[in-house]
Design an enzyme around this catalytic site. Structure first.
Site, PDB file in Angstrom:
ATOM      1  N   LYS A 174       0.813  -1.230   0.000  1.00 29.36           N
ATOM      2  CA  LYS A 174       0.000   0.000   0.000  1.00 29.36           C
ATOM      3  C   LYS A 174       0.845   1.279   0.000  1.00 29.36           C
ATOM      4  CE  LYS A 174      -4.077  -1.979   2.164  1.00 29.36           C
ATOM      5  NZ  LYS A 174      -4.994  -1.986   3.310  1.00 29.36           N
ATOM      6  N   ASP A 231      -9.724   2.884   2.444  1.00 29.54           N
ATOM      7  CA  ASP A 231      -9.744   2.320   3.808  1.00 29.54           C
ATOM      8  C   ASP A 231     -10.194   3.358   4.839  1.00 29.54           C
ATOM      9  OD1 ASP A 231      -8.817  -0.249   3.182  1.00 29.54           O
ATOM     10  OD2 ASP A 231      -6.713   0.348   3.334  1.00 29.54           O
TER      11      ASP A 231
HETATM   12  P1  ATR Z   1      -1.080  -3.155   7.448  1.00 30.88           P
HETATM   13  O1  ATR Z   1      -0.763  -2.479   6.168  1.00 30.88           O
HETATM   14  O2  ATR Z   1      -2.176  -4.170   7.321  1.00 30.88           O
HETATM   15  O3  ATR Z   1      -1.340  -2.220   8.576  1.00 30.88           O
HETATM   16  P2  ATR Z   1       1.630  -3.593   8.266  1.00 30.88           P
HETATM   17  O4  ATR Z   1       1.998  -2.272   7.677  1.00 30.88           O
HETATM   18  O5  ATR Z   1       2.517  -4.756   8.027  1.00 30.88           O
HETATM   19  O6  ATR Z   1       0.193  -4.043   7.794  1.00 30.88           O
HETATM   20  O7  ATR Z   1       1.446  -3.364   9.860  1.00 30.88           O
HETATM   21  C1  ATR Z   1       1.143  -4.391  10.716  1.00 30.88           C
HETATM   22  C2  ATR Z   1       0.998  -3.843  12.163  1.00 30.88           C
HETATM   23  O8  ATR Z   1       0.689  -4.934  13.013  1.00 30.88           O
HETATM   24  C3  ATR Z   1       2.246  -3.213  12.713  1.00 30.88           C
HETATM   25  O9  ATR Z   1       1.873  -2.175  13.577  1.00 30.88           O
HETATM   26  C4  ATR Z   1       2.896  -4.362  13.498  1.00 30.88           C
HETATM   27  O10 ATR Z   1       3.689  -3.968  14.587  1.00 30.88           O
HETATM   28  P3  ATR Z   1       5.283  -3.661  14.412  1.00 30.88           P
HETATM   29  O11 ATR Z   1       5.359  -2.263  13.887  1.00 30.88           O
HETATM   30  O12 ATR Z   1       5.830  -3.821  15.765  1.00 30.88           O
HETATM   31  O13 ATR Z   1       5.785  -4.695  13.433  1.00 30.88           O
HETATM   32  C5  ATR Z   1       1.661  -5.025  14.046  1.00 30.88           C
HETATM   33  N1  ATR Z   1       1.924  -6.426  14.362  1.00 30.88           N
HETATM   34  C6  ATR Z   1       2.148  -7.428  13.476  1.00 30.88           C
HETATM   35  N2  ATR Z   1       2.336  -8.596  14.118  1.00 30.88           N
HETATM   36  C7  ATR Z   1       2.247  -8.301  15.454  1.00 30.88           C
HETATM   37  C8  ATR Z   1       2.345  -9.069  16.653  1.00 30.88           C
HETATM   38  N3  ATR Z   1       2.575 -10.398  16.619  1.00 30.88           N
HETATM   39  N4  ATR Z   1       2.190  -8.444  17.834  1.00 30.88           N
HETATM   40  C9  ATR Z   1       1.944  -7.115  17.894  1.00 30.88           C
HETATM   41  N5  ATR Z   1       1.838  -6.318  16.793  1.00 30.88           N
HETATM   42  C10 ATR Z   1       1.983  -6.912  15.598  1.00 30.88           C
END
Ligand code: ATR
Length: 274
Positions: A70, A106
């Site tokens: 995105k 979104d």
């Molecule tokens: P999207 O575009 O769907 O928002 P993304 O940009 O990959 O996807 O973001 C995913 C979010 O989920 C991030 O805030 C990530 O936290 P980090 O910045 O610490 O990576 C969070 N996230 C993903 N897996 C996680 C987990 N197991 N526990 C807590 N936060 C998680």
């Protein structure tokens, strides 16, 4: 399925992985219902920029964009609508005679899903996560809620997001101190198959009257189950998903989307294999 012919228009979704996506089911149902001669496919790819080139060349009339592209495609489009530019994420591409326009559906979809359930202006809102979806939700809510705070596993990302949106941030370990009225999960925590997990402890929900999860598989995440047990209004991920898809349909076709038909297709697809 419409009979594919020489004039059939092509649409699709780019992302990786795409195994779970219900976008083809929902968009093809909408095209069929409205008698639009078009098909919508899933393109799991590792090269979104090549897909944009293909969109110009083939052409592909419109694309949905999902994780993790995105933000990455932003600088490869010919025009990015100001709100999408401000959010820093595009989830919709419209191909107008080879000129690729980027939009973010979104953000308004999140707002619509929330406004259908709650008067927002007096709410203190806590957003869990700091990725693309969190950005869209934070921008959508920043002028609508009494207060917006973001909290994320990686604190630096929460701080950066808060800085660009102009809202507050808090470490996840302090999230319960916010006494948030509205809690929104934008992380994948709790998504199938890891359904036994919640992004926050129950304590974070103590003051909440409403909780939204953008995950739609499962329909009731552990977070939403806990929220329901505590007496909160719960808003499942399908509401934002369907509304962002409906807005994409309108951008592509210039018509109002058949939302209830899209919802029925979503329900049907949810019964199928994961
Ligand atoms: P999207 O575009 O769907 O928002 P993304 O940009 O990959 O996807 O973001 C995913 C979010 O989920 C991030 O805030 C990530 O936290 P980090 O910045 O610490 O990576 C969070 N996230 C993903 N897996 C996680 C987990 N197991 N526990 C807590 N936060 C998680």
């Amino acid at each position: 399925m419409v009979e594919i012919n020489v004039r059939t228009a092509l649409y699709g979704i780019i992302g990786n992985p795409l195994g779970h996506t219900l976008s083809p089911a929902v968009h093809n149902a909408a095209f069929r219902f409205s008698g639009i001669d078009a098909v919508y496919l899933a393109f799991e790819t590792s090269d979104p920029v090549a897909c944009l080139k293909a969109a110009r060349a083939l052409p592909i009339n419109g694309m949905s964009v999902t994780i993790p592209f995105k933000s990455r495609i932003l600088d490869h489009l010919d025009y990015v609508e100001p709100a999408a530019r401000e959010i820093g994420a595009v989830n919709t591409v419209v191909n107008r005679d080879g000129i690729l326009h980027g939009w973010n559906t979104d953000a308004p979809a999140a707002l619509e899903a929330l406004e259908a359930c709650s008067e927002l202006s007096h709410l203190r809102c806590l957003i869990i996560g700091a990725g693309g979806a969190a950005k869209a939700v934070a921008f959508a809510l920043k002028d609508r809620c009494r207060e917006v705070t973001v909290s994320n596993r990686t604190e630096q990302s929460a701080r950066t997001l808060a800085g660009s949106v102009g809202c507050g941030w808090t470490p996840l370990s302090d999230a319960h101190r916010q006494k948030a009225d509205l809690v929104i999960n934008t992380t994948p925590v709790g998504m199938h198959p890891d359904t036994g997990k919640s992004p926050v402890t129950e304590q974070v929900l103590e003051n909440a009257t409403a909780v939204m999860d953008i995950i739609y598989r499962p329909r009731k995440t552990l977070l939403l189950e806990t929220a329901a047990r505590l007496g909160c209004t719960t808003i499942g991920g399908e509401e934002m998903f369907l509304r962002q898809a409906a807005r994409q349909y309108s951008l592509w076709t210039g018509k109002t989307a058949p939302l209830e038909r899209m919802r029925a297709a979503f329900e049907e697809a949810m019964k199928g294999p994961r």
